[in-house]
Design a protein around this motif. Structure first.
Motif, PDB file in Angstrom:
ATOM      1  N   ALA A 232     -23.685   1.768  58.117  1.00 33.30           N
ATOM      2  CA  ALA A 232     -22.487   1.478  57.538  1.00 33.30           C
ATOM      3  C   ALA A 232     -22.380  -0.173  57.066  1.00 33.30           C
ATOM      4  N   ALA A 233     -22.946  -0.766  58.015  1.00 34.53           N
ATOM      5  CA  ALA A 233     -23.059  -2.302  57.427  1.00 34.53           C
ATOM      6  C   ALA A 233     -23.934  -2.345  56.204  1.00 34.53           C
ATOM      7  N   VAL A 234     -24.958  -1.750  55.967  1.00 38.59           N
ATOM      8  CA  VAL A 234     -25.772  -1.751  54.899  1.00 38.59           C
ATOM      9  C   VAL A 234     -25.195  -1.174  53.628  1.00 38.59           C
ATOM     10  N   ALA A 235     -24.432  -0.097  54.032  1.00 39.56           N
ATOM     11  CA  ALA A 235     -23.728   0.333  52.647  1.00 39.56           C
ATOM     12  C   ALA A 235     -22.488  -0.239  52.424  1.00 39.56           C
ATOM     13  N   LYS A 236     -21.821  -1.038  53.338  1.00 38.90           N
ATOM     14  CA  LYS A 236     -20.656  -2.056  52.901  1.00 38.90           C
ATOM     15  C   LYS A 236     -21.415  -3.234  52.189  1.00 38.90           C
ATOM     16  N   ALA A 237     -22.320  -3.625  52.602  1.00 38.45           N
ATOM     17  CA  ALA A 237     -23.169  -4.815  51.938  1.00 38.45           C
ATOM     18  C   ALA A 237     -23.490  -4.460  50.347  1.00 38.45           C
ATOM     19  N   THR A 238     -24.247  -3.230  50.254  1.00 43.76           N
ATOM     20  CA  THR A 238     -24.712  -2.870  48.942  1.00 43.76           C
ATOM     21  C   THR A 238     -23.392  -2.426  48.187  1.00 43.76           C
ATOM     22  N   GLY A 239     -22.526  -1.734  48.730  1.00 39.01           N
ATOM     23  CA  GLY A 239     -21.430  -1.702  47.746  1.00 39.01           C
ATOM     24  C   GLY A 239     -20.664  -2.759  47.215  1.00 39.01           C
ATOM     25  N   ASP A 240     -20.563  -3.707  48.166  1.00 36.41           N
ATOM     26  CA  ASP A 240     -19.939  -5.051  47.731  1.00 36.41           C
ATOM     27  C   ASP A 240     -20.817  -5.881  46.517  1.00 36.41           C
ATOM     28  N   SER A 241     -22.057  -5.815  46.781  1.00 45.55           N
ATOM     29  CA  SER A 241     -22.897  -6.433  45.847  1.00 45.55           C
ATOM     30  C   SER A 241     -22.879  -5.566  44.408  1.00 45.55           C
ATOM     31  N   VAL A 242     -22.735  -4.083  44.478  1.00 45.33           N
ATOM     32  CA  VAL A 242     -22.732  -3.389  43.439  1.00 45.33           C
ATOM     33  C   VAL A 242     -21.282  -3.333  42.615  1.00 45.33           C
ATOM     34  N   TYR A 243     -20.422  -3.574  43.399  1.00 45.17           N
ATOM     35  CA  TYR A 243     -18.945  -3.828  42.954  1.00 45.17           C
ATOM     36  C   TYR A 243     -18.910  -5.349  42.025  1.00 45.17           C
ATOM     37  N   ASP A 244     -19.474  -6.250  42.631  1.00 51.74           N
ATOM     38  CA  ASP A 244     -19.583  -7.556  42.047  1.00 51.74           C
ATOM     39  C   ASP A 244     -20.451  -7.456  40.677  1.00 51.74           C
ATOM     40  N   ARG A 245     -21.581  -6.892  40.777  1.00 52.16           N
ATOM     41  CA  ARG A 245     -22.411  -6.760  39.386  1.00 52.16           C
ATOM     42  C   ARG A 245     -21.553  -5.838  38.529  1.00 52.16           C
ATOM     43  N   ALA A 246     -20.801  -4.862  38.755  1.00 48.66           N
ATOM     44  CA  ALA A 246     -19.978  -3.998  37.640  1.00 48.66           C
ATOM     45  C   ALA A 246     -19.140  -5.008  37.350  1.00 48.66           C
ATOM     46  N   VAL A 247     -18.257  -5.931  38.039  1.00 54.29           N
ATOM     47  CA  VAL A 247     -17.317  -6.882  37.510  1.00 54.29           C
ATOM     48  C   VAL A 247     -17.989  -7.771  36.599  1.00 54.29           C
ATOM     49  N   GLN A 248     -18.948  -8.360  36.890  1.00 55.64           N
ATOM     50  CA  GLN A 248     -19.747  -9.238  35.973  1.00 55.64           C
ATOM     51  C   GLN A 248     -20.068  -8.544  34.804  1.00 55.64           C
ATOM     52  N   THR A 249     -20.701  -7.331  34.853  1.00 54.75           N
ATOM     53  CA  THR A 249     -21.094  -6.533  33.461  1.00 54.75           C
ATOM     54  C   THR A 249     -19.914  -6.352  32.654  1.00 54.75           C
ATOM     55  N   TYR A 250     -18.686  -5.985  33.382  1.00 54.65           N
ATOM     56  CA  TYR A 250     -17.552  -5.551  32.678  1.00 54.65           C
ATOM     57  C   TYR A 250     -17.039  -6.829  31.778  1.00 54.65           C
ATOM     58  N   ALA A 251     -16.891  -8.026  32.598  1.00 57.61           N
ATOM     59  CA  ALA A 251     -16.726  -9.346  31.722  1.00 57.61           C
ATOM     60  C   ALA A 251     -17.403  -9.702  30.888  1.00 57.61           C
ATOM     61  N   ALA A 252     -18.727  -9.396  31.095  1.00 60.92           N
ATOM     62  CA  ALA A 252     -19.605  -9.787  29.854  1.00 60.92           C
ATOM     63  C   ALA A 252     -19.482  -8.988  28.658  1.00 60.92           C
TER      64      ALA A 252
END
Length: 199
Positions: free
Chosen positions: A160-180
């Motif tokens: 669960a901890a790894v999934a949460k950390a991975t989900g947060d990093s994927v969400y951050d990357r998705a937001v950065q890609t959308y902004a770019a």
């Protein structure tokens, strides 16, 4: 020929003060009536004249010394590069060594059910390789997916901890890609509007 037969003062004090020295003839008879000589007047203790300065002559370098000096000059740039590389690589090597030592300490005294769980996880990986015939992508996805599922069944909190950390990093990357992408789309439309409004 005169011999030194004695002195009025002996020991360390005679070094500080001028000392009278009595001379004797070569036949061995001492002549106390002879004039006394000071230590500085004897030829044995005369200092060289000030015009003659002692010279320290360095011996010529031998073949071995010359070859070592040439080798040092040749390797000097490379030693600086090696020092820089060593200072960069050293922390990474230390972290790898620390990881291995921690793993060794963990495997030396493992928890109660560690080896059966590790066996099941490895078996699911082999099963994934067996099921993924024909495609390289399947050979990568099936074993990794089955091993992840079996690991998450045995260690749900860590999963669960790894999934949460991975989900947060994927969400951050998705937001950065959308902004770019948004910036790339808006920039040509503004330049087109500016070119249309100017004439």
């Amino acid at each position: 020929m005169l011999k030194v037969t004695g002195s009025a003062m002996r020991g360390p004090v005679s070094l500080l003060f001028p000392t009278p020295v009595f001379a004797a003839s070569s036949d061995g008879d001492s002549q106390p009536s002879a004039p006394s000589l000071l230590r500085d007047e004897l030829s044995l203790y005369t200092a060289p004249p000030p015009s003659q300065k002692p010279r320290n002559v360095q011996p010529e370098a031998g073949q071995l010394e010359q070859s070592v000096a040439t080798l040092r000059e040749f390797t000097e740039p490379y030693t600086g590069w090696c020092k820089d590389t060593y200072s960069k690589v050293k922390p990474k090597v230390q972290s790898v060594v620390q990881c291995w030592s921690d793993s060794y300490a963990y495997l030396k005294d493992p928890p109660k059910d560690f080896f059966p769980r590790a066996g099941v996880i490895c078996f699911t990986g082999v099963l994934g390789l067996f099921l993924a015939r024909g495609s390289r992508i399947k050979r990568l996805m099936y074993p990794a997916g089955l091993m992840t599922v079996s690991t998450s069944l045995y260690y749900p909190e860590k999963a669960a901890a790894v999934a949460k950390a991975t989900g947060d990093s994927v969400y951050d990357r998705a937001v950065q890609t959308y902004a770019a992408l948004e910036k790339m789309v808006k920039a040509p439309s503004k330049s087109a509007r500016d070119s249309e409004t100017k004439p």
